[in-house]
Design an enzyme around this catalytic site. Structure first.
Site, mmCIF file in Angstrom:
data_model
loop_
_atom_site.group_PDB
_atom_site.id
_atom_site.type_symbol
_atom_site.label_atom_id
_atom_site.label_comp_id
_atom_site.label_asym_id
_atom_site.label_seq_id
_atom_site.Cartn_x
_atom_site.Cartn_y
_atom_site.Cartn_z
ATOM 1 N N ASP A 179 -9.589 4.516 -7.957
ATOM 2 C CA ASP A 179 -9.910 3.673 -6.812
ATOM 3 C C ASP A 179 -10.598 2.394 -7.293
ATOM 4 O O ASP A 179 -11.498 2.435 -8.136
ATOM 5 C CB ASP A 179 -10.830 4.441 -5.855
ATOM 6 C CG ASP A 179 -11.015 3.729 -4.528
ATOM 7 O OD1 ASP A 179 -10.200 2.847 -4.214
ATOM 8 O OD2 ASP A 179 -11.968 4.077 -3.808
ATOM 9 N N CYS B 220 -2.762 4.562 -0.242
ATOM 10 C CA CYS B 220 -3.780 5.047 -1.168
ATOM 11 C C CYS B 220 -4.849 5.673 -0.283
ATOM 12 O O CYS B 220 -4.554 6.631 0.436
ATOM 13 C CB CYS B 220 -4.296 3.927 -2.077
ATOM 14 S SG CYS B 220 -4.604 2.354 -1.259
ATOM 15 N N SER B 221 -6.053 5.152 -0.280
ATOM 16 C CA SER B 221 -7.060 5.626 0.655
ATOM 17 C C SER B 221 -7.163 4.675 1.847
ATOM 18 O O SER B 221 -6.914 5.049 2.983
ATOM 19 C CB SER B 221 -8.421 5.771 -0.029
ATOM 20 O OG SER B 221 -9.382 6.286 0.877
ATOM 21 N N ALA B 222 -7.472 3.407 1.571
ATOM 22 C CA ALA B 222 -7.539 2.416 2.643
ATOM 23 C C ALA B 222 -6.180 1.806 2.952
ATOM 24 O O ALA B 222 -5.978 1.239 4.016
ATOM 25 C CB ALA B 222 -8.521 1.312 2.273
ATOM 26 N N GLY B 223 -5.265 1.906 1.986
ATOM 27 C CA GLY B 223 -3.950 1.310 2.191
ATOM 28 C C GLY B 223 -3.917 -0.176 1.928
ATOM 29 O O GLY B 223 -3.140 -0.909 2.552
ATOM 30 N N GLY C 67 -5.665 -1.834 -1.602
ATOM 31 C CA GLY C 67 -5.785 -2.214 -3.012
ATOM 32 C C GLY C 67 -4.626 -1.733 -3.853
ATOM 33 O O GLY C 67 -3.761 -2.516 -4.281
ATOM 34 N N ARG C 68 -4.591 -0.460 -4.116
ATOM 35 C CA ARG C 68 -3.497 0.126 -4.894
ATOM 36 C C ARG C 68 -2.174 -0.042 -4.177
ATOM 37 O O ARG C 68 -1.131 -0.287 -4.802
ATOM 38 C CB ARG C 68 -3.820 1.596 -5.180
ATOM 39 C CG ARG C 68 -4.966 1.795 -6.153
ATOM 40 C CD ARG C 68 -5.445 3.230 -6.269
ATOM 41 N NE ARG C 68 -6.319 3.630 -5.162
ATOM 42 C CZ ARG C 68 -6.995 4.780 -5.122
ATOM 43 N NH1 ARG C 68 -6.878 5.647 -6.127
ATOM 44 N NH2 ARG C 68 -7.785 5.054 -4.103
ATOM 45 N N GLN D 85 -6.896 -5.464 -3.847
ATOM 46 C CA GLN D 85 -8.306 -5.584 -3.466
ATOM 47 C C GLN D 85 -9.213 -6.161 -4.539
ATOM 48 O O GLN D 85 -10.285 -6.671 -4.236
ATOM 49 C CB GLN D 85 -8.823 -4.212 -3.034
ATOM 50 C CG GLN D 85 -10.114 -4.231 -2.253
ATOM 51 C CD GLN D 85 -10.414 -2.903 -1.620
ATOM 52 O OE1 GLN D 85 -9.735 -1.913 -1.849
ATOM 53 N NE2 GLN D 85 -11.454 -2.848 -0.809
#
Length: 298
Positions: free
Chosen positions: A198, A231-234, A236-237, A278
């Site tokens: 992350d 990803c988690s927030a959708g 950065g990755r 991000q």
């Protein structure tokens, strides 16, 4: 020296001057994004706010992070009365590919996630986070735990049909998931990259390139069918992967790009979903991975 093409830029990545120029471009895009989101947040749920839908009633509790919400104009809309999901339709200039960038499902939004996959007729899901990272919940486990086990999800039956590492790439798990509703069945492929930290970058570009190749050659050959990326927030990755997948296809058909392909893609992404790509390290990863693809043809 003035760099007029993208290949010139990636060939000069080791240069301090190039790195400083890329940093300035990234910082400018980030400032513009921050200003837009600050204004939208100040407007809250008013009709003038482009994020107003995400702030209304039950919708607010469907956001994993309060500062990462979709814009009204290009958010994915579910059928029925409760149409909100924290997900965004994404397209990029010079690319026919369709994407959906979304957060990792919450425990109480897993049904919405699968309904989105079904309604958008998606065949591929790219998962770039792990359910737990640094002792924090990053994504619900939204698929059954065991082979041939089923779970119910908002009118759908979800069955884990197969699970195995991607051939020659142990850091990527390929899951075949069978969806069924009203007598119709579809097979969806989830490619889960387990080694992308992350806010960080992976140690090697190879797994990402392998995922892209698998999607485009075997899973979802039509670019007009959206690939769901989370990803988690959708952001950065997820944003990094989308740039790279679009770039891989573009440069398979074009020798060069007039200007900076990654910078132009970033500006487009930030206009569609906040915080895409991000960190500056993720931004640099785009250049480095495309350079790798230039020098390592499939």
């Amino acid at each position: 020296m003035t760099l007029t093409s993208f290949r010139q830029i990636v060939e000069s990545l080791a240069s301090y001057e190039t790195q400083q120029a890329l940093s300035r471009t990234y910082q400018a895009a980030s400032r513009a994004d921050s200003e837009r989101m600050t204004q939208a947040m100040e407007q809250g749920g008013t009709p003038q706010s482009d994020i107003g839908d995400s702030q209304r009633g039950r919708n607010y509790d469907l956001n994993r992070y309060c500062n990462v919400v979709p814009f009204n104009h290009n958010r994915v809309r579910l059928s029925g009365k409760h149409d909100y999901i924290n997900a965004t339709h994404i397209t990029l200039p010079h690319s026919p590919n369709a994407y959906i960038a979304t957060q990792g499902p919450l425990n109480h939004s897993t049904g919405d996630f699968w309904r989105m996959v079904w309604e958008q007729q998606a065949r591929a899901i790219v998962m770039l986070a792990n359910p737990i990272e640094k002792l924090q919940n990053k994504c619900a486990v939204y698929w059954p735990a065991k082979l041939n086990q089923t779970m119910a999800a908002d009118g759908l039956t979800v069955c884990l049909a197969d699970e195995r590492p991607l051939e020659g790439c142990l850091s990527v798990i390929v899951r075949k998931i069978r969806l069924a509703m009203a007598g119709e069945e579809r097979l969806v492929t989830q490619l889960h990259y387990t080694e992308w930290p992350d806010h960080g970058v992976p140690q090697s570009p190879v797994p990402m390139v392998r995922i892209m190749k698998e999607i485009r050659s075997r899973v979802s050959p039509s670019p007009h069918v959206p690939v769901v990326v989370h990803c988690s927030a959708g952001v950065g990755r997820t944003g990094t992967f989308i740039i790279l997948d679009a770039a891989r296809q573009y440069f398979a058909q074009n020798q060069d790009y007039p200007g900076d392909y990654v910078a132009d893609a970033l500006i487009s992404l930030r206009q569609q979903r906040t915080l895409m790509v991000q960190t500056f390290d993720q931004y640099m990863l785009c250049y480095q991975t495309i350079n790798y693809m230039f020098n390592n043809k499939d």
